[in-house]
Each structure stands twice: as C-alpha cells, then as structure tokens.
Design an enzyme around this catalytic site. Structure first.
Site, PDB file in Angstrom:
ATOM      1  N   ARG A  37      95.114  30.238  49.426  1.00 35.15           N
ATOM      2  CA  ARG A  37      96.420  30.075  48.338  1.00 35.15           C
ATOM      3  C   ARG A  37      97.848  29.771  48.799  1.00 35.15           C
ATOM      4  NH1 ARG A  37      94.848  34.234  43.897  1.00 35.15           N
ATOM      5  NH2 ARG A  37      97.136  34.425  43.682  1.00 35.15           N
ATOM      6  N   ARG A  69     105.655  39.093  45.363  1.00 37.03           N
ATOM      7  CA  ARG A  69     104.775  39.136  44.202  1.00 37.03           C
ATOM      8  C   ARG A  69     104.694  40.736  43.775  1.00 37.03           C
ATOM      9  NH1 ARG A  69      99.870  36.255  46.306  1.00 37.03           N
ATOM     10  NH2 ARG A  69      98.813  36.953  44.366  1.00 37.03           N
ATOM     11  N   ARG A 107      92.413  36.331  52.631  1.00 36.48           N
ATOM     12  CA  ARG A 107      91.790  35.649  51.623  1.00 36.48           C
ATOM     13  C   ARG A 107      91.609  33.922  51.482  1.00 36.48           C
ATOM     14  NH1 ARG A 107      93.516  37.373  45.467  1.00 36.48           N
ATOM     15  NH2 ARG A 107      95.585  36.479  45.805  1.00 36.48           N
ATOM     16  N   ARG A 140     100.847  40.766  32.010  1.00 37.27           N
ATOM     17  CA  ARG A 140     101.784  41.179  33.196  1.00 37.27           C
ATOM     18  C   ARG A 140     102.994  41.752  32.799  1.00 37.27           C
ATOM     19  NH1 ARG A 140      98.201  37.939  36.948  1.00 37.27           N
ATOM     20  NH2 ARG A 140      98.823  38.631  39.077  1.00 37.27           N
ATOM     21  N   LYS A 178      90.828  42.630  41.395  1.00 37.19           N
ATOM     22  CA  LYS A 178      90.736  42.258  40.051  1.00 37.19           C
ATOM     23  C   LYS A 178      89.543  41.319  40.039  1.00 37.19           C
ATOM     24  CE  LYS A 178      94.670  41.137  39.190  1.00 37.19           C
ATOM     25  NZ  LYS A 178      95.604  41.176  40.393  1.00 37.19           N
TER      26      LYS A 178
END
Ligand SMILES: Nc1nc2c(ncn2[C@@H]2O[C@H](COP(=O)(O)OP(=O)(O)O)[C@@H](O)[C@H]2O)c(=O)[nH]1
Ligand SMILES: Nc1ncnc2c1ncn2[C@@H]1O[C@H](COP(=O)(O)OP(=O)(O)O)[C@@H](O)[C@H]1O
Length: 219
Positions: A160, A171, A127, A93, A19
């Site tokens: 993160r 998640r 990431r 969400r 995204k």
C-alpha cells in the site's frame, strides 16, 4: 412478533493492529458480514470513481478522508446490506462519524484492539495486499505460498502507498488525535471491549471467546 436482535459491531484499533486479520477470522467463525472502510475506499480508488479520486489525495498523505465523504459512503453501503448481522472495520474513526452512525444504527459491541505503536510500525512495512479482494499478507507473519502472489487468484500482490514509514507515523498521530476520543465515546456508552497484546494469535482466542457469548458459532 418479536423482532430478531441484529448484531451490529465495530472493530477498532490503530492502523496495523490486526483489524483486517481478526475480522477475517470472525467472518470464518461467525455468521456476519464484514465491511471495511479501507477496502471500500481502495476499491473506489481502483475504479477511479468520484469518491475514489478525492479519497486518494488524503489517503496517500496519511490523512483521514473528510467525515461527510466517508460517512455517506458507509451509511449507503450499510443500507444496501439490510437486515443482516454486520461488523464494521475502520469506521467510525472520528467522534462525528460515531455520532452519525448512532443516528442510523444501534451499535451493541465495539471490539478495540490495543496493540503498541512500535509493534505496528514493524508490521506495516512488511504488509502486502491483494487489491482485488483486500486479502492481507505479511512477509513474516502470514507470507503467501509464492512470494508476491495471491494464494487464491494467482494475481500479483502490492504494497500500500500509505504503508511507507513516514506515512505510517502520520497515520498513528492522526489515530491519537482523532480516533482515540471515539474509544472514550464508546466506553461512555458501555459497549467497549478492549483486547490488548502484541500478537494476533494470542489476542484472537479472547475475541473468539467473547463473541461466543454474543453469537452462535458456525460449524
Ligand atoms: N508479525 C505479525 N504480523 C501480524 C500479526 N497480526 C497481523 N499481522 C500483519 O500485520 C499487518 C497489519 O494487519 P492488518 O490485519 O492488515 O491490520 P489493520 O490495518 O488493523 O487492518 C498485516 O500485514 C498482517 O498480516 C502478528 O501477530 N504478528
Ligand atoms: N472512517 C474513516 N474516516 C476517514 N478516513 C478513513 C476511514 N477509513 C479509512 N480511511 C482512510 O483510508 C486509509 C486506510 O484505511 P484502512 O485500510 O482502514 O487502514 P488500516 O487498516 O491500516 O487502519 C486511512 O488511513 C484513511 O486515510
């Protein structure tokens, strides 16, 4: 006088579906403002605001922040943005969030990135982000010029806390239970556009071609 039609879009997809990466490309090619709920929450956490302190306890556990907290934050931010075209990333969400958004704004387009969960798990452990700007890197896909350093500011990159493998699994489960129904919600409204694939570089041209039918492209 004819009112100018504003472009009000949402980009959805599981955590790590791209995204943020695709939103960056959209912003570079089309005139609209990008608002990411995750970036906004991380900014609040960094600044230790009241919302940030509450949000951190949920985010670190791989859980969604309560609907009332995030909805208030996002609707206020959208109000501040005023009469602009915008692209919302990471909100809504849950179905109650989508309903609250509908009461405030007419959403004309929902871009859904449909990327398999296994692809996502591999990506998220690689990431790295620049916390100040939300710029996102990946040690394999788009590494920074200098390892561990943001290309633009020269500041250090961080991983993160919620990209740990066990938190990612939580998640993704939360996505199935709470966010997948939002896709159905928008499907029923006839505004959902799904783009499937495992690579951003292959998905992006389709998103770009679709947006060209909606918005003028920037030179
Ligand atoms: N290997 C690979 N990594 C990608 C691809 N697209 C995005 N990424 C990386 O995957 C991670 C998740 O992408 P991001 O845009 O942050 O996803 P979001 O969580 O949906 O906003 C980031 O580290 C990206 O740099 C891709 O096609 N292949
Ligand atoms: N709309 C939202 N509702 C509830 N929690 C949210 C929302 N947006 C972001 N969050 C919280 O912030 C975390 C990070 O969000 P985000 O950066 O959008 O993740 P990703 O890009 O990996 O999908 C989420 O896991 C969740 O805890």
């Amino acid at each position: 006088m004819v009112a100018r039609m504003l472009f009000r879009a949402v980009i959805m997809g599981p955590p790590g579906s791209g995204k943020g990466t695709i939103s960056d490309r959209i912003v570079k090619n089309f005139a609209l403002k990008h608002l990411s709920s995750g970036d906004l929450l991380r900014l609040n956490i960094q600044r230790k605001t009241e919302i940030g302190v509450v949000a951190k306890t949920y985010i670190d556990q791989g859980q969604l922040v309560p609907d009332d907290v995030i909805t208030r934050l996002i609707l206020q931010e959208l109000n501040n943005m005023g009469e602009q075209n915008w692209l919302l990333d990471g909100f809504p969400r849950t179905v109650p969030q989508a309903q609250a958004l509908d009461e405030a704004h007419h959403i004309s387009t929902v871009i859904d990135l449909n990327v398999p969960f296994q692809t996502i798990k591999d990506r998220l452990t690689a990431r790295w982000i620049h916390p100040g700007s939300g710029r996102v890197y990946n040690t394999e896909f788009n590494p920074p010029k200098v390892s561990g350093i943001d290309d633009i500011t020269g500041e250090p990159l961080v991983q993160r806390d919620d990209d740990k493998p066990e938190t990612v699994t939580k998640r993704l489960k939360g996505y199935e239970a709470l966010t997948r129904p939002v896709l159905q919600y928008y499907q029923n409204k006839g505004v959902l556009q799904t783009f499937s694939g495992t690579e951003t570089n292959k998905i992006w041209p389709h998103v770009q071609a679709f947006l060209r039918t909606k918005l003028p492209e920037q030179p």
